[in-house]
Design a protein around this motif. Sequence first.
Motif, PDB file in Angstrom:
ATOM      1  N   ASP A 145       3.478  -4.124  -7.739  1.00  0.00           N
ATOM      2  CA  ASP A 145       2.082  -3.729  -7.527  1.00  0.00           C
ATOM      3  C   ASP A 145       1.958  -2.219  -7.647  1.00  0.00           C
ATOM      4  N   ASP A 146       0.742  -1.754  -7.923  1.00  0.00           N
ATOM      5  CA  ASP A 146       0.475  -0.319  -7.886  1.00  0.00           C
ATOM      6  C   ASP A 146       0.651   0.164  -6.454  1.00  0.00           C
ATOM      7  N   GLY A 147       1.201   1.340  -6.295  1.00  0.00           N
ATOM      8  CA  GLY A 147       1.276   1.959  -4.978  1.00  0.00           C
ATOM      9  C   GLY A 147       2.493   1.600  -4.149  1.00  0.00           C
ATOM     10  N   VAL A 148       3.414   0.768  -4.651  1.00  0.00           N
ATOM     11  CA  VAL A 148       4.599   0.433  -3.852  1.00  0.00           C
ATOM     12  C   VAL A 148       5.768   1.364  -4.147  1.00  0.00           C
ATOM     13  N   ILE A 149       5.676   2.100  -5.252  1.00  0.00           N
ATOM     14  CA  ILE A 149       6.726   3.030  -5.676  1.00  0.00           C
ATOM     15  C   ILE A 149       6.156   4.446  -5.686  1.00  0.00           C
ATOM     16  N   ARG A 150       6.954   5.395  -5.198  1.00  0.00           N
ATOM     17  CA  ARG A 150       6.595   6.813  -5.297  1.00  0.00           C
ATOM     18  C   ARG A 150       7.591   7.464  -6.250  1.00  0.00           C
ATOM     19  N   GLU A 151       7.115   8.346  -7.099  1.00  0.00           N
ATOM     20  CA  GLU A 151       7.963   9.047  -8.048  1.00  0.00           C
ATOM     21  C   GLU A 151       8.050  10.521  -7.674  1.00  0.00           C
ATOM     22  N   GLU A 152       9.260  11.084  -7.805  1.00  0.00           N
ATOM     23  CA  GLU A 152       9.477  12.502  -7.539  1.00  0.00           C
ATOM     24  C   GLU A 152      10.429  13.069  -8.581  1.00  0.00           C
ATOM     25  N   PHE A 153      10.241  14.337  -8.934  1.00  0.00           N
ATOM     26  CA  PHE A 153      11.139  15.012  -9.862  1.00  0.00           C
ATOM     27  C   PHE A 153      12.504  15.173  -9.211  1.00  0.00           C
ATOM     28  N   ASP A 154      13.575  14.926  -9.965  1.00  0.00           N
ATOM     29  CA  ASP A 154      14.943  15.014  -9.463  1.00  0.00           C
ATOM     30  C   ASP A 154      15.771  15.844 -10.449  1.00  0.00           C
ATOM     31  N   ALA A 155      16.249  17.004 -10.000  1.00  0.00           N
ATOM     32  CA  ALA A 155      17.072  17.874 -10.842  1.00  0.00           C
ATOM     33  C   ALA A 155      18.532  17.873 -10.386  1.00  0.00           C
ATOM     34  N   GLY A 191      10.162   5.351   2.196  1.00  0.00           N
ATOM     35  CA  GLY A 191      10.803   6.516   1.612  1.00  0.00           C
ATOM     36  C   GLY A 191      12.234   6.304   1.163  1.00  0.00           C
ATOM     37  N   SER A 192      12.709   5.071   1.156  1.00  0.00           N
ATOM     38  CA  SER A 192      14.084   4.817   0.716  1.00  0.00           C
ATOM     39  C   SER A 192      14.245   5.105  -0.776  1.00  0.00           C
ATOM     40  N   HIS A 193      15.368   5.719  -1.119  1.00  0.00           N
ATOM     41  CA  HIS A 193      15.720   5.978  -2.525  1.00  0.00           C
ATOM     42  C   HIS A 193      16.049   4.639  -3.179  1.00  0.00           C
ATOM     43  N   LEU A 194      15.451   4.397  -4.343  1.00  0.00           N
ATOM     44  CA  LEU A 194      15.693   3.159  -5.081  1.00  0.00           C
ATOM     45  C   LEU A 194      16.529   3.408  -6.328  1.00  0.00           C
ATOM     46  N   GLY A 195      16.238   4.456  -7.060  1.00  0.00           N
ATOM     47  CA  GLY A 195      16.912   4.762  -8.314  1.00  0.00           C
ATOM     48  C   GLY A 195      16.075   5.741  -9.104  1.00  0.00           C
ATOM     49  N   HIS A 196      15.984   5.507 -10.422  1.00  0.00           N
ATOM     50  CA  HIS A 196      15.233   6.391 -11.314  1.00  0.00           C
ATOM     51  C   HIS A 196      14.470   5.577 -12.340  1.00  0.00           C
TER      52      HIS A 196
END
Length: 136
Positions: free
Chosen positions: A76-86, A101-106
């Motif tokens: 669904d929309d809104g279940v995943i948050r995306e952030e820049f990862d360097a 806020g759990s890390h899922l992957g990329h």
Amino acid sequence: MSQNKNYTEAYFRERLTPDQYYVCREKGTERPFSGEYWNVFRDGTYVCRGCGERLFEAGTKFDAGCGWPSFSAPADDGVIREEFDASHGMRRTEVLCERCGSHLGHVFPDGPAPTGLRYCINSASIALNEKADDQS
């Protein structure tokens, strides 16, 4: 959805195994071809190990050949948050569970149609709730 601030690290330490905690809370990564779901293609819904949020439907899972479970779209929309990862000298887009806020992957722009996206997810971050066979 917004992140629920009621989740504490103590909650996650009680709920998750040490490997799951490392991936979900410390942004770790499991080795390719080692996770529980990298080569599983059963019907059901993948949920967040941290909070149980519905993240991906099995119908969007595909074999990307990368050694991690790969999905073309979130449930669904809104279940995943995306952030820049360097981190690790790379430029990537990290995906996290919006609720806890759990890390899922990329996520990468090399997936199949119709989205063109590949959500490359650690097995340690998700659990499969399989659909029961219809016994009617």
